[in-house]
Every structure is written in C-alpha cells, then in structure tokens.
Design an enzyme around this catalytic site. Structure first.
Site, PDB file in Angstrom:
ATOM      1  N   TYR A   1       1.507   6.820   0.819  1.00  8.76           N
ATOM      2  CA  TYR A   1       1.825   6.965   2.306  1.00  8.76           C
ATOM      3  C   TYR A   1       1.001   7.900   3.064  1.00  8.76           C
ATOM      4  O   TYR A   1       1.084   7.536   3.708  1.00  8.76           O
ATOM      5  CB  TYR A   1       3.423   7.657   2.555  1.00  8.76           C
TER       6      TYR A   1
ATOM      7  N   LYS B   1       2.616   2.519 -12.515  1.00 12.20           N
ATOM      8  CA  LYS B   1       2.575   1.105 -12.797  1.00 12.20           C
ATOM      9  C   LYS B   1       0.536   1.485 -13.943  1.00 12.20           C
ATOM     10  O   LYS B   1      -0.008   1.340 -12.691  1.00 12.20           O
ATOM     11  CB  LYS B   1       2.256   0.972 -12.009  1.00 12.20           C
TER      12      LYS B   1
ATOM     13  N   ASP C   1       8.343  -0.746 -12.780  1.00 12.63           N
ATOM     14  CA  ASP C   1       9.175  -2.393 -13.043  1.00 12.63           C
ATOM     15  C   ASP C   1      10.262  -1.938 -13.814  1.00 12.63           C
ATOM     16  O   ASP C   1      11.498  -2.345 -13.233  1.00 12.63           O
ATOM     17  CB  ASP C   1       8.596  -3.654 -12.726  1.00 12.63           C
TER      18      ASP C   1
ATOM     19  N   ASP D   1      10.676   7.085  -3.439  1.00 15.23           N
ATOM     20  CA  ASP D   1      10.995   6.637  -2.179  1.00 15.23           C
ATOM     21  C   ASP D   1      12.379   5.745  -2.822  1.00 15.23           C
ATOM     22  O   ASP D   1      13.067   5.357  -2.407  1.00 15.23           O
ATOM     23  CB  ASP D   1       9.976   6.383  -1.796  1.00 15.23           C
TER      24      ASP D   1
ATOM     25  N   ASP E   1      16.815   5.386  -3.867  1.00 17.38           N
ATOM     26  CA  ASP E   1      17.451   5.125  -3.010  1.00 17.38           C
ATOM     27  C   ASP E   1      18.094   4.461  -3.892  1.00 17.38           C
ATOM     28  O   ASP E   1      19.855   4.123  -4.049  1.00 17.38           O
ATOM     29  CB  ASP E   1      17.414   4.504  -2.125  1.00 17.38           C
TER      30      ASP E   1
END
Ligand code: NAD
Length: 355
Positions: free
Chosen positions: A135, A190, A222, A246, A250
């Site tokens: 980001y 990852k 994942d 992020d 959620d």
C-alpha cells in the site's frame, strides 16, 4: 489523561457521544477536547484533517474517533475527501499496529452467517501492520512495460516491501497481546510465492523465540482465509501485513454478523492510539438515533486498556456491554424477535446503568 474526541460525520457524533459519556461515568479524571474531522473538518476549515485537529490528536494521550465520509463529498478531489483524514492521522501519529478483535457474544449467535456451532465462543484478535507493505511501497506508478508478455504496452505497478524493524515491531505487538489471551499467534504470509513474506516469516519466527510461552504457527494467506470460515475458533491472535490484514480483518469481522459491534485500535510505538468502530459513517441512518453505539463503546474500552492503563475499567465496560445484551436490549442492526429494540441513546444509557 487527555482524550481527543474526533466524532466526524454521519452517525459519528451520535455514537461518539455515547462512548464519551461511558468514559465520563467511570469516575476517572479524563479531560476531553473535541475537534472537527472528515467532512466536518472540510466544512469548518476547508480540509478533512485541519491543522488544529492534527495538533490536538498529537498532543492527546489517545484519540476517540467516530467515522468519516458522506456521499455528498464524492465529487471533491481525492486529497479533500473525508477518508483522507484517517490516512493522515495514521501517518502523522505513526499508528502502525491495527488491532481488531472479533468476538461473538452468545446472545448474537443468530446474527452470524455461519452456523452457531461453528462460531459460538469465537474470540480472536487480528493484528494488522498498517503503515507498510504494497500500500505504501515505492516505486509505484505507470509506465510502458519493459518486459513480460506485452513489452511496450502501458502497465501499472506497485512495490511490496517490509523492513526488518517494521516486521519486528508488529510481531512484538502480536506476541504481547497473545500473552494476555490464549498464548497462540498465527502469522499469515505468502512465503511460498513472495520474497517479502519469506522474509516476514523468518523475522516473526525469530521474534517468536523471545516468547517461548506463546505458540507460533504460520499459515499461507489463502489457507487462512479458508480456515477463518471453516473453523474460526482455532485462532487466538492473527498477525499479518497491511494488505492481507485489510482483507482478513473484514472477513473476520463478518463472522460475528454485526458490524455495529466491532471495535478497533490503531497504536503507535508508545501505546498511544486511535480508537474507532470498524464500521463507517452510515450516512443512510445518520441523525435518526438508531445507530448501534456498542462498537464505539467497546473501542473506548480498548482505549482504557491500551493507552490509558486502566485495564480494570476496560473489563468493567466490556462486562457492562455483555450485561445489556444479556438483558435483551438491541439496536435495530442486531434486533431479533423476542428482544427489545432501543435507540442509540437508550443503549448508551443502559451500558452506563450496567456499570
Ligand atoms: P458503513 O459501515 O458506513 O455502512 C454499511 C452499512 O452498515 C449501512 O447500511 C449502515 O447503516 C450500517 N451500519 C454501519 N454502522 C452501523 C451502526 N453503528 N449501527 C447500525 N448500522 C450500522 O459503510 P458504507 O456505507 O460503505 O460507507 C459509508 C461512508 O463511510 C463512506 O463515505 C465511507 O467512505 C465511509 N467509511 C469510513 C470509515 C472510517 O471512518 N474509518 C470506514 C469505512 C467507511
């Protein structure tokens, strides 16, 4: 202890008022000072994060934040949009650690989209790194592709990067939080594909050796996304980078089924923090006195624990919220048949009475 109160837009002022009254009811000598932020900041001073608001936030011991945003500001240039205030505060206050608990209160089990037997007893904490990763990594931009399948074509690119100190400090936050909970940390990465997250994994592992009393496991993102809906109770503390956090926070927040119940904290290196509900400014219900103030009240409890060194008072507030739910009081967003529907103020009053 000075608390900056930045209520913001939409339902922000309604829910923050209830949380402030809860803090006032504790009998501590907290000092409150309010300032405009978001759309309200733009209206008052022509900027979503006015200089005076930023100075107040910097000088305070903690920030109680409501929410910002309204559709009426959609046409403004990006730098003047209300949401920029949140990014500006994070950056200027060095808020690198985002703590998002997801707790399922037994009384609200019916609100989750998952079966009650899967989510009952859910109590997990996501620790998301907030100021690094893809980001914010540079370089980023657009250019003509120099290689790949379509050389010379327009392309866009971002840079995923983490420095060792950035990973170490967020790992410490996670391990320390785990010590006050079930003593288990799941680091999500990852590492099988990304160099940045191979590095992340090595550093979290090294920090983990400083906490022999805390169990550390590593999961690929994942798999973590899948496990969160398959068996979310296996988790205690999840620590991850900005982008994975992020998305996963959620996902985790929806396990509880009620966006009006979820608090959050964003902390700097010295336990100063910004505390806000996980939801937005809900312009669709603003001014109607029906918003759920509990996420903001629970954010105030996190403030008591993490920034104001009042862990006992945090437990009191959380117990009061549980008591009110057990009594059957519900705002519209969590209402079920057989419970009693109340408005924002009545819910806040009930929490204070339960204290
Ligand atoms: P939202 O979270 O504001 O609302 C989503 C839905 O949940 C709406 O139907 C709303 O009525 C409901 N809801 C949210 N909080 C509630 C509460 N406390 N009680 C009862 N119902 C509640 O998300 P959105 O509608 O996508 O965004 C609205 C505005 O909020 C946008 O301008 C967005 O940019 C902004 N936003 C701000 C923040 C922030 O301030 N940190 C975060 C997310 C969204």
């Amino acid at each position: 202890m000075k608390i900056a109160v930045l209520a913001g837009d939409g339902i922000g002022p309604e829910i923050v008022a209830e949380a402030q009254k809860v803090l006032e009811a504790l009998g501590e000598s907290f000092e409150f000072e309010s300032a405009a932020v978001g759309g309200a900041g733009y209206e008052a001073h022509g900027h979503p994060l006015p200089e005076s608001t930023l100075r107040l936030a910097q000088a305070a011991d903690a920030v109680l934040f409501g929410a910002v945003g309204d559709w009426k500001y959609d046409a403004l240039p990006r730098e003047l949009r209300p949401e920029q205030a949140v990014l500006g505060l994070r950056k200027n206050l060095g808020l690198f650690a985002n703590l998002r608990p997801a707790i399922l209160y037994p009384e609200l089990a019916g609100a989750s989209t998952l079966r009650p037997e899967v989510v009952l007893g859910l109590d997990l904490l996501i620790v998301r790194e907030l100021t690094g990763d893809i980001y914010f990594g540079t370089p980023r931009g657009r250019r003509a592709a120099v290689d790949g399948p379509f050389p010379g074509s327009p392309e866009a690119f971002d840079t995923m990067r983490y420095s060792e100190p950035e990973v170490r400090r967020i790992a410490h936050v996670a391990f320390q939080a785990a010590r006050g909970r079930q003593r288990k940390v799941t680091s999500v990465d990852k590492a099988n594909v990304l160099e940045t997250f191979q590095f992340w994994k090595e550093i979290v592992g090294a920090v983990g050796r400083e906490y022999p009393d805390v169990t550390l496991e590593h999961l690929y993102v994942d798999n973590a996304a899948m496990q969160l809906v398959r068996n979310p109770r296996q988790f205690d503390v999840i620590v991850t980078g900005n982008m994975f956090g992020d998305i996963l926070s959620d996902e985790a927040s929806m396990l509880t089924g009620s966006i009006g119940m979820l608090p959050s904290a964003s902390l700097d290196a010295h336990h100063k923090g910004l505390y806000e509900p996980a939801h937005g400014s809900a312009p669709d219900i603003a001014g109607r006195g029906i918003a759920n103030p509990l996420a903001t009240i629970l954010s105030a409890a996190m403030m008591l624990r993490h920034s104001l060194h009042r862990a006992e008072q945090a437990l009191r507030v959380e117990a009061a919220v549980k008591k009110v739910l057990a009594k059957g009081l519900r705002t519209a967003d969590i209402y079920e048949q057989g419970t009693r529907q109340v408005g924002t103020q009545e819910m806040g009053d009930a929490v204070r009475a339960a204290l």
